[in-house]
Write an enzyme that holds these catalytic residues in place. Sequence first.
Site, short mmCIF file in Angstrom:
data_model
loop_
_atom_site.label_atom_id
_atom_site.label_comp_id
_atom_site.label_asym_id
_atom_site.label_seq_id
_atom_site.Cartn_x
_atom_site.Cartn_y
_atom_site.Cartn_z
N SER A 39 67.26 -1.42 -68.81
CA SER A 39 66.50 -2.57 -68.33
C SER A 39 65.10 -2.51 -68.94
O SER A 39 64.76 -1.56 -69.66
CB SER A 39 66.40 -2.56 -66.80
OG SER A 39 65.64 -1.43 -66.37
N LYS A 40 64.28 -3.50 -68.64
CA LYS A 40 62.94 -3.53 -69.22
C LYS A 40 62.11 -2.31 -68.84
O LYS A 40 61.31 -1.82 -69.61
CB LYS A 40 62.21 -4.82 -68.80
CG LYS A 40 62.72 -6.05 -69.53
CD LYS A 40 61.89 -7.26 -69.21
CE LYS A 40 62.37 -8.47 -69.99
NZ LYS A 40 61.57 -9.69 -69.72
N ARG A 41 62.34 -1.80 -67.63
CA ARG A 41 61.56 -0.63 -67.23
C ARG A 41 61.98 0.61 -68.01
O ARG A 41 61.23 1.58 -68.11
CB ARG A 41 61.71 -0.39 -65.72
CG ARG A 41 63.11 0.02 -65.27
CD ARG A 41 63.22 0.06 -63.75
NE ARG A 41 64.58 0.32 -63.32
CZ ARG A 41 65.10 1.52 -63.13
NH1 ARG A 41 64.34 2.59 -63.36
NH2 ARG A 41 66.33 1.67 -62.71
N HIS A 42 63.17 0.60 -68.58
CA HIS A 42 63.64 1.73 -69.38
C HIS A 42 63.22 1.60 -70.85
O HIS A 42 63.11 2.58 -71.55
CB HIS A 42 65.18 1.81 -69.36
CG HIS A 42 65.75 2.13 -68.02
ND1 HIS A 42 66.76 1.38 -67.46
CD2 HIS A 42 65.48 3.12 -67.15
CE1 HIS A 42 67.09 1.91 -66.29
NE2 HIS A 42 66.33 2.95 -66.08
N GLY A 43 63.05 0.39 -71.32
CA GLY A 43 62.78 0.19 -72.74
C GLY A 43 63.62 -0.89 -73.37
O GLY A 43 63.70 -0.99 -74.58
#
Length: 468
Positions: free
Chosen positions: A240-244
């Site tokens: 997800s966006k929080r992961h990259g």
Amino acid sequence: MTVVTRFAPSPTGFLHIGGGRTALFNWLYARNTGGKFLLRIEDTDRQRSSQAAVDAILDGLQWLGLDWDGDAVSQFERKDRHAEVAHQMLAAGKAYRCYCSPEELEEMRAAQKAAGQPMRYDGRWRDRPESDAPAGVAPVIRLKAPQEGQTVLNDLVQGEVTVQNAQLDDLILLRADGTPTYLLAVVVDDHDMNVTHVIRGDDHLTNTFRQIQIFNAMGWDLPRFGHIPLIHGPDGAKLSKRHGALGVDAYRDMGYLPEAVRNYLLRLGWSHGDDEIISTEQAIEWFNLESIGRSPSRFDFAKLENLNAHYMRLAEDSRLVGLIAPRLEAELGRSLTDADRDLLTRAMNGLKQRARTVVDLAQSARFYVAAQPLSYDEKASALLDEKGRSLLKELAEAFAGEPDFTAAALEAQVRAFAEARGEKLGKVAQPLRAALTGSTVSPPIFEVAELLGREATLSRIRDAAGAA
């Protein structure tokens, strides 16, 4: 046989980092085998597709260094060819017209759901005569898919995968308005473009079984399929966006070099022994589909940063100056002069040894081209106390008379200066660092002084010595 691979993104947003890896694997396989790597923009979804997204995809691929053969193909522009194939299947009895209304389909799904059955089209128009067609209703065209037996896929990554044909319904080939569906368009384009290998994410596996049925209905040779496991975050959850899960352009903005991103993406799901640092030339030579793993990979920013730091140290100094220049100019509010660029180029070898990203590099290089008087961070200000300023005043006089303004000569002079006053070297060198850089962290300070030159060095020391 000439290997032909393709990358086929939908232009509904930026080039996702996972898409970048898919493109890389296709590009490497084509280059390894001496084949072709084609680019197809799957822009049939006209409401969500945009030229800005197409431009972002092309820009992202170019930044990654993934060049494609020939012109990029627009899938939408081939819609008439897709419709032609649907009508060929209709004429051959491989497809049929379905006159179900949206309301009928919704009722069908509701009844299946209530009965605990899989929700799929039940084939009610599969064998009905055209004479039953209701007036004024535009039909869709559906594939007459096999209802018995199974479809077996010998996947180049996943191995043998089998699906019972009863699990797959009669998919729509052509919508009521005459536009082709994604599943039809992909098959026609892969056939017409002579694609031999379809390498894509394993989230397409179900689509592949449906597409195989279209290939078979047309009597076309199947390409070889290889489905790559998806990329997960460090916690094992879907990326997800929080992961990259960002666009490739975001990694450029965060200061990563394209060769580092290529190396990192290559190692996300592919291996060559214990090798971690793999040049693009080595990757082309070594790449094969057999070495792609079957398990999802985990995105790790720390590993990416380590790789990037390695490639930063290898990068040409002039190239790095070109990368940091726009960032420095935006922060300084002025253009860099030729003298600024020359100074940064000469200083780059010392700067890049410690930098992990281009952003780091720009921040650490700023003091070289900053206007005077410098601003001092909190730790540097603490060093510029009364004693520190007093030492700097004396040091300025010593430096002014130094005939050999080199790092070695200046270090020898500061050592002698400190020894004569009963001070340790750091008690003099650290205030000097604060004066010349505005910080307590920098490349070797005597190298900095030599690069700045006598005039700038003395000017900065005097500024700091007079600071209140």
